[in-house]
Design an enzyme around this catalytic site. Structure first.
Site, PDB file in Angstrom:
ATOM      1  N   ASP A   1     -10.282   1.987  -3.642  1.00 30.51           N
ATOM      2  CA  ASP A   1     -10.789   1.714  -2.299  1.00 30.51           C
ATOM      3  C   ASP A   1     -12.314   1.683  -2.278  1.00 30.51           C
ATOM      4  OD1 ASP A   1      -8.404   1.381  -1.012  1.00 30.51           O
ATOM      5  OD2 ASP A   1      -8.291   3.415  -0.209  1.00 30.51           O
TER       6      ASP A   1
ATOM      7  N   ASP B   1       0.834  -1.204   0.000  1.00 30.52           N
ATOM      8  CA  ASP B   1       0.000   0.000   0.000  1.00 30.52           C
ATOM      9  C   ASP B   1       0.869   1.255   0.000  1.00 30.52           C
ATOM     10  OD1 ASP B   1      -2.346   1.447  -0.026  1.00 30.52           O
ATOM     11  OD2 ASP B   1      -3.196   0.475   1.733  1.00 30.52           O
TER      12      ASP B   1
END
Length: 739
Positions: A550, A480
């Site tokens: 997301d 990430d």
């Protein structure tokens, strides 16, 4: 050999069965002139008859008594500014005397089969020399004592040409590169629309189409990443071009940092397209004997519309950009605990989810953020890559062994590029954070960016990650990156080299990926940057799939995945079934629709499966069985976009097997209309003469019927109909050849 050279006239023709690219050397100045780029033309001994030369009033010319020598009116291959061309330059160099004027002249070429790797940079590749031919044109500036090498590779069976440029300082003194684009193409007219991908966090990769206008139209990133806002890609298409027909030129940059993509239309209707590292905040010192290489630009020409362009990118990136163990493997169906637990979990709660997931047929459990340091929220511990024993008393090792014993694989989340102030790493090395001396530091999610331009930082993070991975049974890593770069300054670089920081940073990211892949070649990496904030070809070279957004809402994902497919293959898109109400926007969509969207990606789940009803669990089992059965078709088939959700209240796409004997059509109703009529979705990619069965429909259909007449859908919202269509509903149609 797909490249023909006229040595006498210094003309170069790159071509295959689909595309031609022609350029030449200007006789007097030795610079490169662009002649033609487009659909294949017949090769001939010379293309000199295509040269356009007319005197122009009020123009500046390179040579006395020659009013046709103005570079402002000559289409060029790699133009500079300052010697009669006033358009945006492809490169700019600051000379020792402070001047920006250069004069790189042709001195020769090199031609060979195959394709060479780039230095420290990702790029497309070949497995056999016969797949492609490469041409390197060398230009030389005798004042600078520097070489400029313009490299072209044409794939023999793909309508693909790649370009990059190499600068070599052969002089005794240093100079600075201010601009170094990867490719520049001058088109003879401006009757185009510019297509690009735009968005923000949670709504990435929406397709934007705007007609070209006089002046510069551009997209860019100066965030240190390719960004949620824009993707390092643009296309020029004719106004009449559709998904299925018409001309389009695609330009995609294999790079993950700051970029610029632009189209400039001058007063004489010429269009100049350029793509490369963003010149803003870029300044590279090139000392004696040093080289600088630009990222690769992948150019695709299609006369079969946007789908034709996309399919070329999909095939190339899936087979000749993605590499390693997972390139040709079916990816495991995973479950990620993030939206199920966020930071609040224990080993027992994780194992409870994993056991239920295994019973449903899920193959990989991924432990997300919160397993390390004292990480109970987003305020601490990034950089402290050691396990939180309060949550996981048996460590990552113990948890991974227990999940592996269930018959599942185990994956783990890292955010290697970031650090929190509340961490041991920051306490020991505050100088390792990118920050400008004597200035305040901005934060994002209470985290700061580590200086990956410094070798010691990359090496330290590598060693910390290896300690965790070596000690456990880890098959997957989610990498990430949750904030962009601010206060861009490195204490590891001199004052005169601060303009190199952004590029050196992304080279550091690539280096860490490369080191981890060499150490752990069978780990599946998935890149993530708060979703699709760094979804680009550069990272596909290291991580074969990327978390697309997301935002896991199925309806928003229609727009996101539709747009992402403009460039990127379906099996590169991380796509999950999540809980409802959706955690990002609160929408409630049927479980069936969530799966029907997520199938067209890597497929997985991001919810607490222990809270599902028995009926929902049975649905999930059926979804998993379906995807396992069709995963090969989904990951390797040809993808077609059929109906754009941006322009309609519904959407559709499909995947067709290579032998055209099977297809899957996804149809999605966004909003239902009362008393609506029949709709027909014209399919694509089927064999016109084959007979097909369509799930849910009687009889058989010829491919020509399904493509020219269409698949007939009943959307009528009849008040007497007990099975009324609903908002956010969907259908899958399985199409199978009848032998």
């Amino acid at each position: 050999m797909a490249i023909r050279i006229n040595k006498k006239n210094k003309e170069f023709h790159l071509y295959n069965d689909q595309v031609s690219y022609i350029f030449r050397v200007l006789e007097k100045c030795g610079q490169l002139e662009q002649v033609y780029y487009g659909k294949k033309v017949h090769h001939r001994s010379s293309f000199k008859h295509l040269i356009e030369r007319e005197p122009h009033t009020a123009s500046c010319n390179m040579f006395e008594h020659d009013d046709t020598s103005s570079l402002e009116f000559i289409k060029q291959e790699y133009p500079s500014y300052g010697t009669t061309d006033f358009r945006s330059p492809a490169y700019a160099i600051i000379n020792r005397n402070g001047s920006h004027v250069t004069n790189f002249q042709y001195i020769g070429y090199r031609l060979f089969q195959g394709k060479r790797k780039l230095t420290q940079l990702p790029a497309t590749y070949v497995e056999e020399y016969s797949e492609a031919d490469t041409l390197e044109i060398t230009l030389y500036d005798y004042v600078l004592q520097a070489k400029l090498i313009v490299s072209y590779t044409i794939y023999n069976r793909r309508n693909v040409i790649t370009r990059h440029v190499t600068f070599v300082n052969e002089g005794r003194e240093s100079f600075y590169i201010d601009t170094a684009m990867s490719a520049s193409v001058d088109f003879p007219d401006d009757v185009y629309e510019m297509v690009y991908l735009n968005g923000a966090w949670g709504r990435e990769a929406h397709i934007q189409t705007v007609p070209l206008a006089k002046g510069v139209q551009s997209i860019a990133s100066a965030r240190g990443a390719s960004s949620h806002q824009f993707n390092p890609f643009l296309a020029l298409k004719r106004p009449e071009t559709t998904e299925h027909s018409g001309e389009v030129y695609g330009f995609s940059l294999v790079y993950s940092g700051n970029f610029l993509a632009q189209a400039e239309v001058d007063s004489f209707h010429t269009t100049r397209v350029m793509l490369g590292i963003n010149p803003f905040q870029f300044k590279w010192k090139l000392a004696q004997g040093e080289i600088f290489q630009t990222p690769e630009c992948v150019m695709v020409y299609s006369d079969r519309g946007l789908n034709g362009m996309s399919q070329t990118y999909h095939d190339l990136y899936r087979k000749r950009l993605v590499r390693g163990y997972w390139r040709d493997q079916n990816r495991p169906i995973l479950i990620n605990n993030w939206e199920a637990t966020y930071f609040n979990f224990t080993e027992d709660s994780i194992l409870k989810i994993a056991k239920e997931a295994q019973r449903l047929g899920i193959e990989l459990f991924v432990l997300d953020d919160g397993w390390f340091g004292k990480r109970n929220n987003a305020k601490s511990s990034l950089g402290d890559w050691y396990v939180n024993k309060e949550k996981l008393p048996n460590g990552i090792k113990g948890l991974s062994e227990k999940i592996t014993a269930l018959g599942m694989k185990f994956g783990l989340w890292f955010e290697p590029e970031m650090v929190c102030k509340d961490s041991r790493l920051y306490e020991r090395h505050p100088d390792w954070v990118l920050s400008t001396p004597n200035r305040p530091m901005s934060h994002g999610r209470n985290q700061y960016v580590l200086d990956f331009s410094r070798e010691e930082v990359v090496e330290t993070i590598f060693n910390l990650m290896c300690k965790v991975i070596d000690d456990a049974q880890i098959s997957y890593i989610k990498w990430d990156m949750n904030r962009n770069i601010t206060e861009a300054y490195s204490l590891g670089l001199s004052n005169k080299r601060q303009g190199e920081l952004f590029h050196r940073y992304i080279l550091g990211v690539y280096k860490l990926y490369e080191k981890l892949i060499e150490r752990f070649p069978e780990i599946l990496f998935e890149s993530c940057a708060s979703g699709g904030g760094r979804f680009d070809p550069g990272l596909l070279y290291y991580a074969p799939q990327t978390w697309t957004s997301d935002d896991t809402d199925a309806i928003e994902r229609l727009y996101i995945q539709y747009g992402t497919s403009l460039v990127y293959p379906i099996n590169s898109m991380g796509s999950h079934v999540s809980a409802v109400p959706n955690h990002q926007i609160g929408r409630i969509t049927p479980l069936e629709t969530r799966a029907n969207v997520a199938y067209f990606g890597t497929f997985g789940y991001e919810l607490d499966v222990t809270t599902l009803s028995d009926t929902e669990k049975q649905q999930v089992k059926q979804q998993i069985e379906f995807f396992k059965k069709k995963s090969r078709l989904i990951s390797t088939g040809t993808f077609y976009r059929l109906v754009n959700p941006k322009d309609n209240d519904h959407s559709a796409w499909m995947i067709v097997s290579e032998n055209q004997n099977e297809a899957i059509v996804g149809y999605y109703r966004i909003l239902v209309k009362p008393n609506d009529g029949y709709r027909r979705i014209k399919l694509d990619g089927l064999h016109p003469n084959k007979r097909y069965a369509v799930s849910g429909k009687e009889g058989h259909y010829y491919g020509s019927e399904l493509m020219n007449i269409g698949l007939i859908l009943n959307n009528n919202h009849d008040v007497r109909n007990k099975q009324k269509p609903k908002d956010f509903s969907s259908e899958l149609f399985i199409i199978t050849e009848i032998h």
